[in-house]
Design an enzyme around this catalytic site. Structure first.
Site, mmCIF file in Angstrom:
data_model
loop_
_atom_site.group_PDB
_atom_site.id
_atom_site.type_symbol
_atom_site.label_atom_id
_atom_site.label_comp_id
_atom_site.label_asym_id
_atom_site.label_seq_id
_atom_site.Cartn_x
_atom_site.Cartn_y
_atom_site.Cartn_z
ATOM 1 N N ALA A 28 0.560 -4.403 2.965
ATOM 2 C CA ALA A 28 2.012 -4.544 3.096
ATOM 3 C C ALA A 28 2.570 -3.130 3.170
ATOM 4 O O ALA A 28 2.079 -2.235 2.468
ATOM 5 C CB ALA A 28 2.569 -5.275 1.885
ATOM 6 N N SER A 52 -1.316 -7.362 -0.287
ATOM 7 C CA SER A 52 -0.393 -8.165 -1.098
ATOM 8 C C SER A 52 0.076 -9.411 -0.362
ATOM 9 O O SER A 52 0.575 -9.318 0.764
ATOM 10 C CB SER A 52 0.863 -7.361 -1.431
ATOM 11 O OG SER A 52 0.538 -6.252 -2.204
ATOM 12 N N TYR A 101 -2.624 4.010 -7.770
ATOM 13 C CA TYR A 101 -1.507 4.018 -8.742
ATOM 14 C C TYR A 101 -1.818 3.238 -10.010
ATOM 15 O O TYR A 101 -1.108 3.351 -10.994
ATOM 16 C CB TYR A 101 -0.208 3.501 -8.107
ATOM 17 C CG TYR A 101 -0.225 2.065 -7.627
ATOM 18 C CD1 TYR A 101 -0.241 1.001 -8.514
ATOM 19 C CD2 TYR A 101 -0.212 1.787 -6.267
ATOM 20 C CE1 TYR A 101 -0.274 -0.311 -8.065
ATOM 21 C CE2 TYR A 101 -0.244 0.480 -5.814
ATOM 22 C CZ TYR A 101 -0.271 -0.561 -6.712
ATOM 23 O OH TYR A 101 -0.316 -1.848 -6.273
ATOM 24 N N GLU A 102 -2.899 2.442 -9.978
ATOM 25 C CA GLU A 102 -3.286 1.742 -11.208
ATOM 26 C C GLU A 102 -4.032 2.677 -12.162
ATOM 27 O O GLU A 102 -4.353 2.286 -13.282
ATOM 28 C CB GLU A 102 -4.179 0.536 -10.870
ATOM 29 C CG GLU A 102 -3.447 -0.560 -10.121
ATOM 30 C CD GLU A 102 -4.379 -1.686 -9.703
ATOM 31 O OE1 GLU A 102 -4.513 -2.643 -10.474
ATOM 32 O OE2 GLU A 102 -4.976 -1.586 -8.626
ATOM 33 N N MET A 144 0.861 2.160 -0.123
ATOM 34 C CA MET A 144 0.162 2.787 -1.251
ATOM 35 C C MET A 144 -1.332 2.460 -1.265
ATOM 36 O O MET A 144 -1.964 2.508 -2.320
ATOM 37 C CB MET A 144 0.792 2.309 -2.566
ATOM 38 C CG MET A 144 2.293 2.546 -2.668
ATOM 39 S SD MET A 144 2.971 1.793 -4.158
ATOM 40 C CE MET A 144 4.746 1.902 -3.805
ATOM 41 N N SER A 145 -1.891 2.134 -0.105
ATOM 42 C CA SER A 145 -3.317 1.727 -0.103
ATOM 43 C C SER A 145 -3.976 2.141 1.206
ATOM 44 O O SER A 145 -3.508 3.037 1.897
ATOM 45 C CB SER A 145 -3.398 0.205 -0.277
ATOM 46 O OG SER A 145 -2.888 -0.452 0.865
ATOM 47 N N HIS A 178 9.445 -5.647 -5.313
ATOM 48 C CA HIS A 178 8.135 -6.218 -5.009
ATOM 49 C C HIS A 178 8.233 -7.698 -4.625
ATOM 50 O O HIS A 178 7.439 -8.190 -3.822
ATOM 51 C CB HIS A 178 7.195 -6.024 -6.208
ATOM 52 C CG HIS A 178 5.774 -6.424 -5.950
ATOM 53 N ND1 HIS A 178 4.985 -5.823 -4.986
ATOM 54 C CD2 HIS A 178 4.990 -7.388 -6.504
ATOM 55 C CE1 HIS A 178 3.785 -6.394 -4.966
ATOM 56 N NE2 HIS A 178 3.767 -7.346 -5.879
ATOM 57 N N ASN A 237 9.365 -4.765 4.488
ATOM 58 C CA ASN A 237 10.723 -4.318 4.125
ATOM 59 C C ASN A 237 11.050 -3.066 4.921
ATOM 60 O O ASN A 237 10.150 -2.351 5.365
ATOM 61 C CB ASN A 237 10.782 -4.002 2.621
ATOM 62 C CG ASN A 237 9.747 -2.951 2.219
ATOM 63 O OD1 ASN A 237 8.552 -3.260 2.083
ATOM 64 N ND2 ASN A 237 10.179 -1.730 2.054
HETATM 65 N N1 HPA Z 1 6.853 1.765 0.232
HETATM 66 C C1 HPA Z 1 5.595 1.881 -0.241
HETATM 67 N N2 HPA Z 1 4.734 0.877 -0.292
HETATM 68 C C2 HPA Z 1 5.139 -0.309 0.176
HETATM 69 C C3 HPA Z 1 6.434 -0.508 0.696
HETATM 70 C C4 HPA Z 1 7.331 0.591 0.722
HETATM 71 O O1 HPA Z 1 8.494 0.486 1.167
HETATM 72 N N3 HPA Z 1 6.517 -1.817 1.068
HETATM 73 C C5 HPA Z 1 5.309 -2.381 0.790
HETATM 74 N N4 HPA Z 1 4.472 -1.479 0.253
#
Ligand code: HPA
Length: 291
Positions: free
Chosen positions: A132, A49, A104-105, A230-231, A266, A254
């Site tokens: 990310a 991302s 998740y898609e 998530m990847s 996001h 984050n």
């Molecule tokens: N959790 C899951 N996936 C993510 C996060 C998160 O805090 N930040 C970026 N992708």
């Protein structure tokens, strides 16, 4: 009765005469198209991302929209472009994948790893996976780049589920060193030479798309995770299945849920990835130049 019909079409449940390509043939068809149009890559990079801009640094590039590649899954996530670029960087043939399909898609994990399989069949010897991720370990503050030392797969599935395709690899591939010690050390050397602080840690892959709860983050910390996303893990498993050397780098965008008293979104993930992308691109180029 079945003369001239592919092996795939003889599977139980298919009408005689029905041609259904199997997964391997689909991978080969996509690889053949790319091979016809450009010299194949030795290194493939999957851009997470907000990191897609790296693809513009490739020279003498040939580009395809994912929609123009046969059997290629679309990615619909904001911040993911859906483009494959193959070109030259630091003297190497490099492919950059801006955008990936996610579990998740609603894609199954074989679909999620389709692009990885194509890169492997094209002859890529190394795969650099970027993403990310949320920082669980409080030392991994937003903006930090983290080399993935290992992973925990909590997706609830695995891209190798189903009959094994022996032309890709073994039924039970070893996962003791998914992330190449050589490439992890190289990432450290290049980062040090660039004066770029870099972290290390264990990435846990969760299904998403909802972010985690604070209780889930406490659980993930307890089981040894430093960052959550998530990847990446499906692609890393599929690549190791094919004997490809893997490097994983997370951009911590984050603090994970509950680490700070504020909600996740996001837009914040995208904004931090955007701020880091110049440093990230320089690191990738430095690594590729010394592979
Ligand atoms: N959790 C899951 N996936 C993510 C996060 C998160 O805090 N930040 C970026 N992708």
């Amino acid at each position: 009765m079945f003369r001239g019909v592919s092996r795939a079409a003889r599977k139980p449940g298919l009408q005689p005469g029905t041609i259904r390509m199997d997964y391997y043939d689909k991978v080969e068809e996509a690889a053949a198209l790319i091979r016809r149009e450009t010299p194949p890559p030795d290194v493939a990079v999957v851009l997470g991302s907000g990191l897609g801009a790296f693809a513009t640094t490739l020279q003498d590039a040939t580009a395809w929209s994912y929609a123009d590649l046969p059997h290629w899954p679309a990615s619909h996530v904001i911040g993911h472009e859906g483009r494959l670029v193959v070109g030259t960087l630091a003297g190497r043939r490099v492919s950059a994948l801006s955008g990936r399909a996610h579990f998740y898609e609603g894609h199954d994990l074989r679909t999620v790893t389709f692009a990885t399989r194509v890169m492997g069949r094209l002859g890529a010897k190394a795969l650099i996976l970027t993403n990310a991720a949320g920082g669980i370990n409080v030392k991994l503050t937003p903006g930090t780049l983290m080399v993935m030392d290992d992973h925990i797969n909590l997706l609830g599935s695995n891209p190798l589920v189903g009959p094994n395709e022996d032309r890709f690899g073994l039924r039970f591939p070893d996962m003791s060193t998914v992330y190449s010690p050589r490439l992890r050390a190289l990432a450290d050397d290049v980062a040090a030479a660039q004066g770029l602080p870099i972290g290390h840690g264990v990435y846990v892959a969760v299904h998403g798309p909802s972010y985690e709860t604070p209780a889930e983050i406490r659980f993930l910390r307890t089981i040894g995770a430093d960052a959550v996303g998530m990847s990446t893990v499906p692609e890393a498993i599929a690549a190791r299945h094919m004997g490809i050397e893997v490097l994983g780098i997370s951009c911590i965008t984050n603090a994970a849920a509950g680490v700070l008293p504020k909600p996740l979104n996001h837009d914040e993930v995208m904004e931090v990835a955007r701020q880091v992308r110049g440093r990230f691109a320089a690191l990738l180029e430095g690594i590729i130049g010394r592979l």
